[in-house]
Design a protein around this motif. Structure first.
Motif, mmCIF file in Angstrom:
data_model
loop_
_atom_site.group_PDB
_atom_site.id
_atom_site.type_symbol
_atom_site.label_atom_id
_atom_site.label_comp_id
_atom_site.label_asym_id
_atom_site.label_seq_id
_atom_site.Cartn_x
_atom_site.Cartn_y
_atom_site.Cartn_z
ATOM 1 N N THR A 114 -50.867 6.117 97.096
ATOM 2 C CA THR A 114 -50.406 4.852 96.520
ATOM 3 C C THR A 114 -49.489 5.044 95.320
ATOM 4 N N ASP A 130 -43.046 5.486 97.381
ATOM 5 C CA ASP A 130 -42.212 4.369 96.921
ATOM 6 C C ASP A 130 -41.880 3.437 98.088
ATOM 7 N N HIS A 131 -41.614 2.174 97.746
ATOM 8 C CA HIS A 131 -41.226 1.197 98.766
ATOM 9 C C HIS A 131 -40.458 0.074 98.086
ATOM 10 N N TRP A 151 -40.490 -2.982 98.462
ATOM 11 C CA TRP A 151 -41.219 -4.239 98.260
ATOM 12 C C TRP A 151 -42.012 -4.257 96.953
ATOM 13 N N TYR A 152 -42.113 -3.138 96.268
ATOM 14 C CA TYR A 152 -42.827 -3.106 95.002
ATOM 15 C C TYR A 152 -41.966 -3.680 93.876
ATOM 16 N N GLU A 153 -42.614 -4.137 92.807
ATOM 17 C CA GLU A 153 -41.918 -4.634 91.631
ATOM 18 C C GLU A 153 -41.129 -3.500 90.971
ATOM 19 N N ILE A 156 -43.074 -1.238 88.636
ATOM 20 C CA ILE A 156 -44.020 -0.365 89.333
ATOM 21 C C ILE A 156 -43.281 0.794 90.000
ATOM 22 N N ARG A 157 -42.117 0.531 90.537
ATOM 23 C CA ARG A 157 -41.323 1.612 91.126
ATOM 24 C C ARG A 157 -40.909 2.623 90.054
ATOM 25 N N THR A 168 -49.938 -4.610 95.057
ATOM 26 C CA THR A 168 -49.436 -5.154 93.797
ATOM 27 C C THR A 168 -49.286 -6.663 94.031
ATOM 28 N N LEU A 211 -46.458 -7.275 96.521
ATOM 29 C CA LEU A 211 -46.783 -6.860 97.887
ATOM 30 C C LEU A 211 -47.769 -7.835 98.518
ATOM 31 N N PHE A 224 -52.059 -0.869 90.835
ATOM 32 C CA PHE A 224 -52.447 -1.208 92.191
ATOM 33 C C PHE A 224 -53.943 -1.549 92.228
#
Length: 576
Positions: A70, A74-75, A77-79, A82-83, A117, A120, A168
């Motif tokens: 987690t 990385d993705h 769709w995260y804030e 948070i990234r 998050t 998400l 998370f």
């Protein structure tokens, strides 16, 4: 067997506060990401991790587990904030991965399904299809970005504890065997393409219809339907419950469909319900028996040994990092040598003594044997512990009145003890004999140059357990009540706050108004001795009781004990 995993989270707890600690995973929220403090902190973690990995490799382990996917995957769709944190963790963990790999250990990452998050959660909610697609993208990206990772271990039956404060927060997203089967069919091609392993843990706290997969064969078979992949591994705890004594080997290891799947057995060296290494709690005889039985099972890939993970407790000895973590290290050594090299427990202890230079191996061996007897006969109540009991979707733990770092001595526990123990004289005799045996262990510890203070601590703690057993099984007397109050007072004086971590003695003489006859009726109604569900379970226990609990929790929250509301996932999870 070829895979010998050990958890490597210990180095992340070096600066943990001197209070009860959540040992379920790395405390990411407490890691300082400010530039200067971050460098000092992660440099120290790296030095400790190198020491840990080198010692684990020398024992014979060939892979380490670390938390978690987690905080490293990385993705978009995260804030954004948070990234940014994920980028920092990725940078630091690359250095840590190199350390582990340099010491000769393969790397496996753990994860809960699924950690959210706020952004998400708003995007995918509880849409199972969206969850599956997101996980496929997330893990594909992770495996592509970190070729040094050998595999991922996923947990579907437990989520973050109530005390976890993090970027998370994991939730229980998988509710049925069919949902889990569908997820596996989606994920496995991702792992097959890059030649990595996907390891599924069957451990659950009994939530939702999938929650009985650790012991119920039909549920496990539905999960494994049409699963045939070289990338897939099934991971099961050695018993049908958590890491407890008095449990036979989980028969799921021999289930027809499971036999066709690569499997690993989960073991625990740092016994989270047995003092976490503050005193000897040897596991040699049980693990030798499990290993002997598993030689008859097909496709056993290896073992996963927990030397640090598990529990909510103030006990803080760090395996392979602290000189006083010897009892955990003995268990980790013996477990590995039993399963990897086919040793008996005695042979493994002798090997340990030769390597570590223990001058009196037979003294240590007798001490460890005695510790098994003392723990089984006094920490546990043998007559109760040997009973097979189920409530809803979980097998009831065989440990009564002791919960991590708390000992419960009260009128309700007294009535429950008197209901389950039909031979109180034998139970009391076992307790007294076990207490006497600790004095022998103290002498053996001196002969073997082991920490005698740990045996004193064990004696002081187990003396309270023996006294609590008298309170539960003998006729009530004012003299016994006063002895318990005085014992608690002396224990607190012996181990004051700020000194050695100790058990919390939860002592109460408040009357439990439910008469013993009616308590017996309730226990017979709600607990079952068979694995299969009764008609009354379908009508009452699985459905109506869950609704009743939710109403009670909303209208009278104080009726739920604080420890059951605040620690781990809380009592709520059992009623989902």
């Amino acid at each position: 067997m070829e895979l010998f995993l050990i958890d490597a989270i210990g180095p992340f707890f070096r600066a943990a506060p001197n209070r009860r600690i959540n040992w379920s995973k790395i405390p990411f929220a407490r890691l300082n990401l400010a530039e200067e403090a971050r460098r000092d902190q992660f440099d120290q973690i790296g030095r400790d991790l190198r020491v840990f990995a080198a010692k684990a490799r020398a024992v014979g382990y060939n892979a380490a587990t670390l938390d978690d996917v987690t905080h490293l995957a990385d993705h978009p769709w995260y804030e954004p904030e948070i990234r940014a944190h994920i980028r920092i963790f990725r940078e630091e963990f690359r250095r840590l991965f190199r350390i582990v790999a340099d010491e000769g250990l393969a790397i496996y990452l753990t994860m809960d399904v699924l950690s959210f998050t706020p952004a998400l959660k708003a995007r995918i909610g509880n849409d199972q299809g969206a969850i599956n697609r997101f996980l496929c993208e997330l893990l594909a990206g992770l495996l592509n970005d970190f070729p040094e990772i050998s595999g991922v271990i996923i947990r579907i039956g437990e989520s973050d504890g109530r005390d976890v404060k993090d970027l998370f927060r994991s939730e229980l997203c998988i509710r049925t065997p069919e949902q889990l089967n569908h997820l596996l069919h989606g994920l496995l091609p991702v792992f097959e393409r890059c030649g990595r392993r996907l390891i599924l843990r069957t451990w659950t706290v009994g939530a939702y219809p999938v929650g009985d997969c650790i012991w119920r064969r039909d549920t496990l078979e539905r999960i494994l339907d049409r699963i045939d992949s070289p990338a897939f591994v099934l991971s099961m705890k050695h018993g049908e419950s958590d890491f407890f004594r008095h449990l036979p080997l989980n028969p799921q290891f021999f289930a027809a469909k499971a036999q066709k799947i690569q499997r690993i057995v989960e073991l625990q060296a740092r016994r989270e319900y047995e003092g976490c290494g503050e005193y000897p709690a040897f596991i040699g005889a049980d693990y030798e028996d499990y290993a002997r039985q598993l030689r008859q099972a097909d496709n056993m890939l290896g073992v996963s040994v927990w030397c640090q993970t598990g529990g909510w407790a103030p006990f803080r000895r760090l395996t392979y990092l602290d000189t006083d973590a010897v009892w955990n290290e003995i268990n980790a050594f013996v477990a590995l040598h039993i399963f990897r090299h086919g040793c008996t427990a005695h042979e493994a202890v002798c090997r340990y003594c030769r390597i570590e230079g223990v001058a009196e191996p037979e003294s240590l061996w007798r001490l460890l044997q005695h510790s098994e007897t003392v723990v089984k006969d006094l920490l546990y109540v043998p007559e109760y512990a040997r009973q097979t009991l189920f409530f809803r979707r979980v097998r009831i733990p065989p440990l009564l009145a002791v919960y991590w770092d708390s000992i419960f001595i009260n009128h309700s526990m007294r009535k429950i003890m008197r209901y389950f123990v039909r031979d109180p004289d034998e139970c009391l005799r076992q307790g007294r004999a076990a207490l006497d045996m600790i004095e022998q262990m103290r002498d053996l510890a001196q002969q073997a140059s082991m920490p005698v203070a740990d045996l004193d601590y064990m004696r002081d703690t187990f003396a309270i357990l023996a006294l609590a057993r008298e309170y539960s099984l003998l006729p009530f007397s004012e003299e016994l009540r006063q002895r318990l109050k005085q014992a608690k007072k002396e224990y607190k004086l012996q181990y004051p706050s700020g000194s050695r971590p100790r058990y919390k003695i939860k002592l109460s003489f408040r009357p439990f108004r439910l008469r013993r006859r009616y308590l017996g009726w309730l226990l017979a109604l709600f607990l079952r001795r068979q694995r299969g569900y009764r008609l009354i379970d379908h009508l009452l226990t699985l459905h109506l009781l869950a609704l009743t609990y939710r109403l009670l929790r909303s209208s009278h929250p104080r009726l739920i004990p604080k420890f059951a509301r605040k620690r781990a996932m809380g009592l709520d999870s059992i009623f989902k």
